[in-house]
Design a protein around this motif. Structure first.
Motif, PDB file in Angstrom:
ATOM      1  N   PHE A 179       0.959 -12.477   0.055  1.00  0.00           N
ATOM      2  CA  PHE A 179       0.853 -11.939  -1.487  1.00  0.00           C
ATOM      3  C   PHE A 179       1.816 -10.461  -1.102  1.00  0.00           C
ATOM      4  O   PHE A 179       1.469  -9.614   0.094  1.00  0.00           O
ATOM      5  N   GLU A 180       2.348  -9.884  -2.230  1.00  0.00           N
ATOM      6  CA  GLU A 180       3.116  -8.695  -2.112  1.00  0.00           C
ATOM      7  C   GLU A 180       2.904  -7.538  -3.291  1.00  0.00           C
ATOM      8  O   GLU A 180       2.412  -8.245  -4.099  1.00  0.00           O
ATOM      9  N   SER A 181       3.273  -6.638  -3.155  1.00  0.00           N
ATOM     10  CA  SER A 181       3.167  -5.667  -4.228  1.00  0.00           C
ATOM     11  C   SER A 181       4.414  -4.826  -4.597  1.00  0.00           C
ATOM     12  O   SER A 181       5.365  -5.064  -3.873  1.00  0.00           O
ATOM     13  N   PRO A 182       4.189  -4.227  -5.656  1.00  0.00           N
ATOM     14  CA  PRO A 182       5.593  -3.320  -6.001  1.00  0.00           C
ATOM     15  C   PRO A 182       6.047  -2.362  -4.947  1.00  0.00           C
ATOM     16  O   PRO A 182       7.336  -2.292  -4.910  1.00  0.00           O
ATOM     17  N   ILE A 183       5.067  -1.746  -3.989  1.00  0.00           N
ATOM     18  CA  ILE A 183       5.598  -0.820  -3.025  1.00  0.00           C
ATOM     19  C   ILE A 183       5.137  -1.444  -1.850  1.00  0.00           C
ATOM     20  O   ILE A 183       4.275  -2.095  -1.731  1.00  0.00           O
ATOM     21  N   ALA A 184       5.955  -0.808  -0.768  1.00  0.00           N
ATOM     22  CA  ALA A 184       5.510  -1.154   0.475  1.00  0.00           C
ATOM     23  C   ALA A 184       5.389   0.327   1.217  1.00  0.00           C
ATOM     24  O   ALA A 184       5.724   1.368   0.641  1.00  0.00           O
ATOM     25  N   ILE A 185       4.543   0.577   2.512  1.00  0.00           N
ATOM     26  CA  ILE A 185       4.503   1.594   3.172  1.00  0.00           C
ATOM     27  C   ILE A 185       5.007   1.871   4.278  1.00  0.00           C
ATOM     28  O   ILE A 185       4.996   0.855   5.187  1.00  0.00           O
ATOM     29  N   GLU A 186       5.995   2.550   4.208  1.00  0.00           N
ATOM     30  CA  GLU A 186       7.392   2.617   5.559  1.00  0.00           C
ATOM     31  C   GLU A 186       6.475   3.237   6.775  1.00  0.00           C
ATOM     32  O   GLU A 186       5.239   3.999   6.675  1.00  0.00           O
ATOM     33  N   PRO A 187       6.260   2.533   7.993  1.00  0.00           N
ATOM     34  CA  PRO A 187       5.699   2.326   9.037  1.00  0.00           C
ATOM     35  C   PRO A 187       5.766   3.725  10.133  1.00  0.00           C
ATOM     36  O   PRO A 187       4.867   3.846  11.213  1.00  0.00           O
ATOM     37  N   PHE A 188       6.811   4.413   9.764  1.00  0.00           N
ATOM     38  CA  PHE A 188       7.002   5.693  10.692  1.00  0.00           C
ATOM     39  C   PHE A 188       6.240   6.917   9.976  1.00  0.00           C
ATOM     40  O   PHE A 188       5.506   7.558  10.759  1.00  0.00           O
ATOM     41  N   ASN A 189       6.637   7.312   8.823  1.00  0.00           N
ATOM     42  CA  ASN A 189       5.923   8.427   8.029  1.00  0.00           C
ATOM     43  C   ASN A 189       5.046   7.976   6.993  1.00  0.00           C
ATOM     44  O   ASN A 189       4.545   9.015   6.176  1.00  0.00           O
ATOM     45  N   TYR A 190       4.676   6.869   6.951  1.00  0.00           N
ATOM     46  CA  TYR A 190       3.691   6.316   5.753  1.00  0.00           C
ATOM     47  C   TYR A 190       3.850   6.570   4.670  1.00  0.00           C
ATOM     48  O   TYR A 190       3.002   7.319   3.821  1.00  0.00           O
ATOM     49  N   THR A 191       5.299   6.827   4.067  1.00  0.00           N
ATOM     50  CA  THR A 191       5.601   7.001   2.696  1.00  0.00           C
ATOM     51  C   THR A 191       5.827   5.863   2.061  1.00  0.00           C
ATOM     52  O   THR A 191       5.979   4.878   2.544  1.00  0.00           O
ATOM     53  N   GLU A 192       5.892   6.029   0.686  1.00  0.00           N
ATOM     54  CA  GLU A 192       6.049   4.907  -0.102  1.00  0.00           C
ATOM     55  C   GLU A 192       7.522   4.397  -0.361  1.00  0.00           C
ATOM     56  O   GLU A 192       8.275   5.085  -0.545  1.00  0.00           O
TER      57      GLU A 192
END
Length: 678
Positions: A434-447
């Motif tokens: 399953f997926e969502s409209p946004i993901a979280i970037e794994p370095f700075n934890y931004t959308e």
């Protein structure tokens, strides 16, 4: 030994010098084992992350097989035999030196990372002798003070340095707060200053605290008598998960310390499923030790400690009720700025520490062994290689795509139902479906945009978030195009079933009002919020887009919903998402996912000129991919042989050193006797 052209005295002094040198050699070689450092180094990794596409393409593997192997040691053995490609639990600290040797031989890869975890001890606030008492006949809170003193005393009895250096071998860190330092600004350093029982090992203070609260052995049984009853404290059991030798050892350590001051606590290792049922469902326990994998932002504090989560199946297993704590936990969700959230998070941490709802123990520096036959591991700075990005881009070392990647789970997957899933083992699987409209970037934890692009606009006192599902190439696994309609009907479904769904109240806390489609645009949707919530985008954008043509009985009219926990759907319908892998088979011992050939990010796979194309043929779910990295029986034999050789070498050195020292002493005595008589 012959030393020419020097006097006899000089010869004796030279021999004495040789003896001294050998003595230094022996004492250098034969040293007692030193304690491991309390901060093992975590090296940086050069992960591949194409910024222009917000991450890598994939999937590259033909299939992912999740195998249930319930013991960490057994997972290591399976890796060395080539039966799996990544363990699902960090390597036990005592095995790391040998694993480093295997890595030097090119047999495996080791990845190091701080873990976004918290391992803790908790009490049952509903049960004597730790319970909170809401007795109107006890306005002074005498009962509560005795229970609180008992909880604090046990916290003083936790030898955290021993846990860190002897049990974890330095592969971990101590945290005085339930919000660990790895969360960054959300960790409150004042907790350590204000509440010393959160970090200090002091059995004498524990005894003084108990004595001042009236706990004394008045009948000579060896156990403390409770001032509330006059009787011995009851026998209490500390539940620990039997699959994890670390927590079993920690449980033994704490139980022994409690017994040493007269508190009858006994460690009782039990299987994980039984422990979870007793603690979270039946609330039938005294104390327990478990752990959480947590998000960087401590929104999870609400679910772990708010009184409305003290229900069967809820995460407030201790059952703490505190109105001031509840107020601050709600403010975490309602915060409009990071500063507002920080204040609420700090207040919550201090109340939890003061009341000893949890005794924080440690979080790990994980060492994760993986197969050297694969490339594309993505090591998150906080969390390690077991993540979505690794599963998306991992591939055999000699080919850019193909192969069956095998990942070990410590426990079985309990459910395929998105709404009912709770364990990390469930989400390893569902997170690839399953997926969502946004993901979280794994370095700075931004959308970052994922299924949709987004904008956030401030209005008078509120927010408007717009999602544009403009990608026409996103399909559900059954071939149905994923559209903005599916997202909208997911929001409607949550609203309709809010009384049943855990976490549905999040939408209320962030001030969600309504959505509307944009006239003339069939891919966009606007969401309106009554407050400028700091978390509105995370909640709205992090909600998975589900195949609502299954979850509504009368799609597309959408007036009658299916029950979230017994929807009457097949496994294929339950698992129909838009993610990089498609559900194939669920078995008590394994789960099989196969590559989604229509995945919208497949075209983003970077071509490689350094490796040949994959060979023709089909992959085999039953056979290891390539030759085993190591024969475990041979590895054990080699380890035993190596240990024997080392023992013989040390015995030889010791014997030689002793003999030479003896000769030196005899020679020195002879020299001085000669001087005296000469």
């Amino acid at each position: 030994m012959h030393i020419p052209n020097v006097s006899r005295a000089t010869k004796i002094w030279l021999l004495s010098a040789v003896c001294l040198a050998l003595l230094l050699l022996v004492t250098t070689v034969i040293q007692p084992a030193q304690a491991a450092p309390d901060n093992q180094a975590v090296p940086p990794y050069d992960n591949e992350w194409p910024k222009e596409t917000n991450g890598p393409g994939g999937p590259r593997a033909d299939a992912i097989v999740f195998r249930v192997i319930t013991q960490p040691d057994a997972q290591i053995m399976a890796l060395l035999k080539g039966e799996i490609d990544m363990v699902g639990w960090p390597a036990p600290p005592e095995q790391i030196p040998q694993l480093k040797e295997y890595e030097k031989k090119g047999l495996i890869k080791l990845f190091y990372a701080e873990e976004n975890s918290l391992f803790y001890l908790a009490f049952n606030f509903r049960r004597y002798p730790f319970q909170q008492c809401f007795d109107p006949n006890d306005p002074e809170g005498t009962y509560d003070r005795a229970a609180l003193a008992l909880r604090r005393a046990i916290s003083y009895l936790v030898d955290r340095d021993y846990i860190l250096n002897k049990i974890l071998k330095g592969y971990g860190k101590i945290t005085p707060s339930v919000v660990p330092p790895w969360t960054g600004r959300w960790y409150d350093p004042k907790v350590k200053e204000l509440y010393e029982w959160t970090h200090k090992y002091d059995p004498d203070k524990a005894r003084d605290l108990l004595r001042s609260a009236g706990f004394e052995d008045t009948d000579g049984t060896g156990w403390l008598n409770d001032p509330r009853t006059g009787r011995d404290l009851p026998t209490m059991y500390l539940y620990t998960p039997s699959y994890d030798p670390i927590r079993v050892q920690v449980g033994d350590l704490i139980a022994s310390a409690c017994q040493s001051v007269g508190i009858p606590v006994y460690n009782k290792p039990i299987d994980f499923n039984s422990l979870v049922n007793l603690v979270f469902d039946a609330h039938d326990f005294d104390l327990y030790i478990l752990g959480w994998l947590l998000g960087r932002e401590p929104l999870w504090l609400y679910y772990l400690f708010h009184s409305n989560q003290d229900v069967p199946g809820g995460n407030n297993a201790p059952g703490i009720h505190n109105a001031t704590l509840d107020d601050n936990l709600t403010k975490i969700w309602e915060a409009t700025t990071p500063d507002e959230m920080e204040e609420a998070v700090y207040n919550a941490q201090r109340i939890i520490a003061e009341q000893v709802a949890y005794i924080p123990l440690y979080y790990r520096i994980q060492v994760v062994p993986c197969s050297a036959r694969w490339e594309g591991y993505f090591v998150e700075p906080l969390g390690g290689p077991a993540n979505f990005w690794t599963f998306l881009q991992v591939h055999p070392r000699d080919t850019p795509t193909g192969g069956v990647f095998r990942f070990a789970l410590l426990d079985r997957v309990r459910t395929l139902d998105y709404w009912a899933a709770s364990s990390v083992w469930d989400w390893y699987v569902l997170g690839l479906l399953f997926e969502s409209p946004i993901a979280i970037e794994p370095f700075n934890y931004t959308e970052i945009p994922w299924l949709a692009n987004f904008t956030v606009e401030e209005t008078d006192g509120g927010l408007v978030i717009t999602f544009n599902f403009g990608r026409r190439d996103v399909m559900f696994h059954d071939g149905t195009p994923l559209t903005v309609e599916h997202y909208a009907r997911t929001l409607d479904y949550i609203n309709r079933t809010a009384g049943k769904l855990p976490g549905a109240e999040e939408w209320t806390y962030v001030g969600y009002l309504r959505y509307e489609f944009i006239p003339g645009n069939d891919t966009a949707i606007r969401l309106y919020f009554s407050r400028k919530s700091y978390w509105a985008l995370r909640i709205a954008g992090g909600t998975a887009v589900l195949p609502m043509h299954y979850w509504w009985k009368d799609w597309p009219t959408c007036t009658e919903v299916r029950d979230p926990y017994s929807p009457g759907l097949t496994d294929k319908e339950l698992t129909c998402g838009s993610g990089p892998y498609i559900f194939k088979e669920l078995h008590p011992d394994y789960v099989v996912l196969v590559k989604n050939d229509n995945y919208w990010r497949k075209k983003l796979i970077q071509p490689s000129k350094a490796v040949p194309p994959p060979p023709p043929g089909v992959w085999n779910l039953e056979q290891p991919q390539g030759q085993p990295a190591e024969d475990p029986s041979r590895a054990i034999a080699e380890r035993a042989s190596s240990s024997i050789k080392e023992l013989v070498r040390l015995m030889w050195i010791t014997s030689l050193g002793t003999a030479v020292i003896g000769c030196g002493i005899v020679a020195a005595v002879a020299f001085f006797v000669r001087r005296r008589t000469g």
